[in-house]
Design a protein around this motif. Structure first.
Motif, PDB file in Angstrom:
ATOM      1  N   ALA A   6       0.912 -25.276  -9.037  1.00  0.00           N
ATOM      2  CA  ALA A   6       0.489 -25.539 -10.416  1.00  0.00           C
ATOM      3  C   ALA A   6       0.339 -24.229 -11.193  1.00  0.00           C
ATOM      4  O   ALA A   6       0.700 -24.150 -12.372  1.00  0.00           O
ATOM      5  CB  ALA A   6      -0.823 -26.315 -10.439  1.00  0.00           C
ATOM      6  N   SER A  33       0.482 -30.677 -14.198  1.00  0.00           N
ATOM      7  CA  SER A  33       1.353 -30.710 -13.020  1.00  0.00           C
ATOM      8  C   SER A  33       0.580 -30.725 -11.701  1.00  0.00           C
ATOM      9  O   SER A  33       1.174 -30.982 -10.654  1.00  0.00           O
ATOM     10  CB  SER A  33       2.299 -29.512 -13.030  1.00  0.00           C
ATOM     11  OG  SER A  33       1.596 -28.329 -12.739  1.00  0.00           O
ATOM     12  N   HIS A  34      -0.716 -30.446 -11.726  1.00  0.00           N
ATOM     13  CA  HIS A  34      -1.490 -30.381 -10.481  1.00  0.00           C
ATOM     14  C   HIS A  34      -1.839 -31.781  -9.980  1.00  0.00           C
ATOM     15  O   HIS A  34      -2.353 -32.612 -10.714  1.00  0.00           O
ATOM     16  CB  HIS A  34      -2.770 -29.589 -10.695  1.00  0.00           C
ATOM     17  CG  HIS A  34      -3.642 -29.530  -9.485  1.00  0.00           C
ATOM     18  ND1 HIS A  34      -3.256 -28.923  -8.321  1.00  0.00           N
ATOM     19  CD2 HIS A  34      -4.888 -30.003  -9.262  1.00  0.00           C
ATOM     20  CE1 HIS A  34      -4.215 -29.026  -7.433  1.00  0.00           C
ATOM     21  NE2 HIS A  34      -5.229 -29.688  -7.981  1.00  0.00           N
ATOM     22  N   ALA A  46       0.007 -27.279 -19.146  1.00  0.00           N
ATOM     23  CA  ALA A  46       1.107 -27.660 -18.261  1.00  0.00           C
ATOM     24  C   ALA A  46       0.701 -27.543 -16.802  1.00  0.00           C
ATOM     25  O   ALA A  46       1.058 -28.399 -15.978  1.00  0.00           O
ATOM     26  CB  ALA A  46       2.329 -26.786 -18.543  1.00  0.00           C
ATOM     27  N   TYR A  54       3.868 -23.048 -11.967  1.00  0.00           N
ATOM     28  CA  TYR A  54       4.457 -23.869 -13.029  1.00  0.00           C
ATOM     29  C   TYR A  54       3.867 -23.481 -14.390  1.00  0.00           C
ATOM     30  O   TYR A  54       4.590 -23.325 -15.373  1.00  0.00           O
ATOM     31  CB  TYR A  54       4.212 -25.343 -12.729  1.00  0.00           C
ATOM     32  CG  TYR A  54       4.908 -26.277 -13.677  1.00  0.00           C
ATOM     33  CD1 TYR A  54       6.266 -26.510 -13.563  1.00  0.00           C
ATOM     34  CD2 TYR A  54       4.214 -26.924 -14.691  1.00  0.00           C
ATOM     35  CE1 TYR A  54       6.920 -27.369 -14.431  1.00  0.00           C
ATOM     36  CE2 TYR A  54       4.840 -27.774 -15.567  1.00  0.00           C
ATOM     37  CZ  TYR A  54       6.198 -27.998 -15.426  1.00  0.00           C
ATOM     38  OH  TYR A  54       6.838 -28.837 -16.295  1.00  0.00           O
TER      39      TYR A  54
END
Length: 65
Positions: free
Chosen positions: A40, A30-31, A26, A43
């Motif tokens: 990131a 997300s990065h 994840a 998250y």
């Protein structure tokens, strides 16, 4: 289920390792390359904690833990 403590500990460790993998994936997804890595990491940590909580709650409700 009447499982020994060592088996329960092994199940918790397996849940933690699965949650680490989910959190890493994840965070990588997300990065965004030009952005800093801090959000990131946050998250991924949030997804890790949510995944671990969900895994342990499901195993507890099934009577495994």
């Amino acid at each position: 289920m009447n499982l020994p403590l060592s088996v329960k500990a092994l199940i918790v460790v397996i849940c933690a390792l699965i949650s680490v993998i989910v959190g890493i994936v994840a965070g990588v997804i997300s990065h965004k390359p030009p952005a800093p890595k801090g959000p990131a990491f946050l998250y991924g940590g949030g997804v890790f904690s949510g995944s671990l909580t969900l895994c342990l709650v499901v195993l507890t409700s099934l009577g495994v833990l």
